[in-house]
Design an enzyme around this catalytic site. Structure first.
Site, short mmCIF file in Angstrom:
data_model
loop_
_atom_site.label_atom_id
_atom_site.label_comp_id
_atom_site.label_asym_id
_atom_site.label_seq_id
_atom_site.Cartn_x
_atom_site.Cartn_y
_atom_site.Cartn_z
N GLU A 1 0.81 -1.22 0.00
CA GLU A 1 0.00 0.00 0.00
C GLU A 1 0.85 1.28 0.00
O GLU A 1 0.43 2.30 -0.52
CB GLU A 1 -0.97 0.01 1.18
CG GLU A 1 -2.11 -0.98 1.06
CD GLU A 1 -1.76 -2.37 1.56
OE1 GLU A 1 -0.57 -2.64 1.84
OE2 GLU A 1 -2.68 -3.21 1.66
N PHE B 1 -11.47 -8.13 13.16
CA PHE B 1 -10.35 -8.53 12.31
C PHE B 1 -10.04 -7.41 11.30
O PHE B 1 -10.92 -6.87 10.66
CB PHE B 1 -10.70 -9.81 11.56
CG PHE B 1 -9.62 -10.24 10.61
CD1 PHE B 1 -8.37 -10.60 11.08
CD2 PHE B 1 -9.85 -10.26 9.24
CE1 PHE B 1 -7.36 -10.97 10.21
CE2 PHE B 1 -8.84 -10.63 8.37
CZ PHE B 1 -7.59 -10.98 8.84
N GLN B 2 -8.78 -7.09 11.19
CA GLN B 2 -8.29 -6.01 10.31
C GLN B 2 -8.98 -4.68 10.61
O GLN B 2 -9.22 -3.88 9.72
CB GLN B 2 -8.44 -6.39 8.83
CG GLN B 2 -7.47 -7.51 8.46
CD GLN B 2 -7.28 -7.67 6.96
OE1 GLN B 2 -8.19 -7.42 6.18
NE2 GLN B 2 -6.09 -8.09 6.55
N LYS C 1 -17.66 -1.48 5.45
CA LYS C 1 -18.10 -2.42 4.43
C LYS C 1 -19.62 -2.42 4.26
O LYS C 1 -20.13 -2.53 3.15
CB LYS C 1 -17.60 -3.82 4.79
CG LYS C 1 -17.69 -4.79 3.63
CD LYS C 1 -17.01 -6.11 3.95
CE LYS C 1 -17.08 -7.04 2.75
NZ LYS C 1 -16.41 -8.33 3.03
N MET D 1 24.19 9.12 2.55
CA MET D 1 24.02 10.35 3.31
C MET D 1 24.21 10.09 4.81
O MET D 1 24.79 10.91 5.52
CB MET D 1 22.63 10.95 3.04
CG MET D 1 22.48 12.39 3.52
SD MET D 1 23.66 13.51 2.73
CE MET D 1 22.70 14.16 1.37
#
Lengths: 590, 186
Positions: free
Chosen positions: A54, A116-117, A166, A484
């Protein structure tokens, strides 16, 4: 679609995207966004680009947005999908990139149950977005989506999140079109105050050592702003420098161009900042990488600051004339008033100022020691520039030394052709950003100038490039170090190189083959040009392993806590430091 | 190459300036939407600003508009920055610095529980009378006073109750409004 007809939340999402002219969505499916993915499957107006992580989706959307001026769109699932997007959202917030990120959420009745999630997406993303919404009623969905696009793209652009449970995606509701939809109260000031414009023009007209200091706001204001900026420079012959984010607004080939300023800016740009008497800040925000030591920052100048965000004004540097508004509007007004009053700068003073600048220019602060046996990273970028300059080329970068060398040595002629993570400094930005840029400009040459450490952070997006036949070129300046970090350890921590050596680097050529794309390697300066030409010719994604000097440092540099006139120049570095170490480390690994 | 000699060894320039800190009262009008309080508190926490007092309530119900009164301390430039940062939040309609505007009123309500008997009980009632605090609950050995006024008046009353038998205090925090006929932009 007849107004008032009932649609599912998922249908409303796709309808709203289409109505806002969205052509590409970067995303990754998951349980809580399956209804939206089902709608994506059943339409062909909005093309979905499947990333591999993502974070990649957010950076791709940033690259897409920055190279087109349009809003980037991201679609991810709940929980880990949303948390993985946080880095890209923060990056877009710091660099003012318009982005709408749609996140799935567990059904409303499960919110707060540690489902969940499930995660508190609006809570987590509140400080890293311009605004966010949790949609609890499908009848609010269309309005919120339109508001989201409005907020993301108006005023100072930024990322927004719309969190859609959802059950709301399944529920049936009314769709209202985007016509005349604004946010109910959010109205950023675009047109500047005319008194401020007149005062600014008055101050500029009396300047003896004026300087334009431009930033990402010029790019965000659109191509018209760059045109107006060029016109104003031509009219007045004022020298111009820019931040990292503003490169390309004024062409690097322009005669008034001093190069980038700031920590790794050119000597002439930083000295001019220090010694100018009128500073015109156009869409930049006095970032700490620019100002260096604040109490010694441009001590003798009167300052004009054009910014669309009032909170940027007087945040770190006190200015004399604030101009709140969009850069293009402000420049248009300044040019109009300037012409109406037939102002002219004091020619003699300006000539003397340019003479002073020419002395600084003669220092040639970007010079480096060329080497016949080892590719110097600066040389690699110079060659990349020379061999691609006849093409439509878009450059993205990761973060580190290679990024600064790209900014110093690649010459940008146009806005929207340079995509880099400036504010947040996100390693791993460039590769997915290149995916987004190439998606928007299929015919252009898109090159990610990368480092060996950064590129491994989002390497999996090569798979995305292969899937969509995006012929992005990943030009890795491979010095086997987090360059760096190593440079700072050398400068600040007694050269104790704690954890900055890239142990166990993959063989990038074999890795490219494993991904199904093309791997190229250059080890000697003599072969560099041929390999770059081969890379340009290849109609597939390329991982280019450019083996460069291991211990080269990025100069010039304003050390921490120092002023603009206390720069370190490259010539201070001894031969042994660069030369000997290259041999030892270089041979060991080749 | 003398960067390593600098005292901090840090990328950042340390601000050692000691500018005078002031206390200001801000009034904020914002949409009463979910999370708006969290947004405002998050701004203060995230940017390191102080909150001395914060009160909020919906003030225009049909428009879902809330009004916040925030008492904060900072240098003048930080206070200006706080105002601008609040103003640019999407749900915020308007922000007023009541302290800068000058002509404003700030009030706070406190409920003060005092326990004790005999002479102390009488003394508590006498002081309450002097401060125009009302008795809103009483038992044989305790009182609860309601006092309204400027924060320093409330402070003063509470401090006087300590030797008499102060048990606990519940304060609302400050609510502020400007004098005169004009109102804030909604």
């Amino acid at each position: 679609m007849v107004t008032g007809e009932l649609m599912s939340g998922a249908e409303i999402v796709l309808k709203a995207l289409a109505d806002h002219g969205v052509e590409h969505v970067f995303g990754y499916p998951g349980g809580a966004v399956l209804p939206i993915y089902d709608e994506i499957f059943q339409q062909d107006k909005v093309k979905h680009v499947l990333v591999r992580h993502e974070q990649g989706a957010t950076h791709a959307a940033e690259g897409y947005a920055r190279s087109t001026g349009k809003c980037g769109v991201v679609l991810v699932t709940s929980g880990p999908g949303a948390t993985n997007a946080v880095t890209g959202l923060t990056d877009a917030l710091l660099d003012s990139i318009p982005m709408v990120c749609l996140t799935g959420q567990v059904p409303t009745h499960l919110i707060g149950n540690d489902a969940f999630q499930e995660c508190d997406t609006v809570g987590i993303t509140r400080p890293c977005t311009k605004h966010n919404w949790l949609v609890k009623d499908v009848n609010d969905l269309a309005r919120i989506l339109h508001e989201a696009f409005y907020v993301a793209t108006h005023g100072r652009p930024g990322p927004v999140v719309v969190d859609i449970p959802k059950d709301v995606q399944f529920a049936k509701g009314k769709y209202v079109g985007p016509k005349n939809i604004e946010h109910k109260t959010y109205r950023p000031q675009v047109k500047p105050n005319q008194d401020a414009i007149r005062a600014a023009v008055e101050l500029i007209s009396k300047a003896k050592r004026p300087l334009l200091y431009t930033g990402g706001g010029v790019i965000n204001s659109g191509v018209i702003a760059s045109k107006l900026l060029r016109e104003f420079v031509k009219m007045t012959n004022i020298p111009i420098t820019s931040t990292l984010m503003g490169l390309g607004a004024y062409p690097a080939s322009g005669k008034n161009w001093l190069g980038m300023l700031g920590m790794h800016g050119t000597y002439e740009a930083n000295m001019a900042m220090h010694d100018c008497d009128v500073m015109i800040n156009v869409g930049a925000r006095f970032d700490d990488r620019i100002t260096g030591r604040l109490d010694a920052f441009s001590p003798g100048s009167k300052k004009i600051h054009i910014d669309i965000d009032p909170s940027s004004i007087n945040k770190t540097v006190q200015v004399d004339i604030p101009v709140v508004g969009d850069v293009a509007h402000a420049l248009e007004d300044i040019i109009r008033v300037w012409k109406a009053k037939s102002h002219e700068l004091d020619k003699k003073a300006l000539a003397a100022w340019w003479k002073e600048i020419d002395v600084w220019r003669a220092k040639d602060s970007l010079k480096y020691r060329a080497n016949k046996d080892v590719i110097m990273p600066q040389y690699a970028i110079q060659r990349l520039y020379e061999l691609t300059r006849d093409k439509e080329v878009y450059i993205t970068t990761e973060v580190g030394q290679h990024q600064m060398w790209a900014a110093q040595f690649f010459k940008f002629e146009d806005p929207h052709h340079w995509m880099t993570s400036g504010g947040l400094g996100t390693m791993g930005y460039g590769l997915p950003a290149a995916v987004g840029v190439q998606m928007a400009h299929p015919k252009a040459l898109v090159v990610d100038i990368a480092g060996d450490a950064s590129v491994q952070m989002t390497m999996q997006e090569m798979s995305t490039a292969v899937q969509y036949r995006l012929p992005i070129k990943i030009f890795i300046l491979n010095n086997q170090y987090m360059g760096m970090v190593r440079q700072w350890q050398q400068l600040l921590h007694g050269n104790r190189l704690s954890e900055s050596y890239s142990e166990s680097l993959p063989d990038f050529v074999k890795l490219a083959e494993a991904f199904g794309c093309v791997g190229l390697r250059a080890e000697k300066p003599a072969e560099l040009d041929d390999r770059i030409r081969e890379m340009i010719k290849t109609p597939h994604p390329v991982l280019f392993d450019c083996r460069v000097a291991s211990l080269a440092n990025c100069f010039p540099m304003i050390p921490s806590g120092k002023a603009h006139n206390e720069m370190l120049l490259g010539e201070d570095v001894s031969d042994e430091e660069v030369g000997t170490a290259i041999d030892a480390k270089g041979k060991e690994l080749v | 190459m003398n960067a390593h000699q600098q005292p901090t060894g840090s990328a950042y320039f340390l601000d050692t300036s000691k500018k005078t800190v002031e206390t200001h009262t801000l009034a904020v009008v914002a949409d009463n939407e979910p999370g708006v309080l969290a947004r405002i508190i998050g701004l203060f926490a995230g940017r390191g600003y102080n909150i001395d007092s914060l009160t909020v309530s919906e003030t225009i119900h049909d428009k879902h508009v809330s009004r916040f009164t925030i008492v904060t301390t900072g240098t003048p430039s930080v206070l200006t920055q706080i105002r601008h940062q609040l103003e640019r939040m999407v749900p915020v309609h308007s922000v007023a610095d009541l302290t800068v505007q000058g002509n404003s009123i700030a009030r706070e309500l406190a409920m003060v529980k005092v326990a004790g008997g005999g002479e102390k009980r009488m003394e508590a009632l006498r002081l309450a009378d002097a401060f125009r605090a009302r008795v809103i609950d009483a038992s044989t050995d305790s009182f609860i006073f309601e006092i309204t006024g400027k924060p320093d008046k409330v402070d003063q009353f509470i401090s006087l109750m300590v030797p008499i038998g102060l048990v606990e205090v519940s304060r609302t925090g400050v609510a502020g409004i400007s004098r005169g006929p004009e109102g804030m932009k909604v």
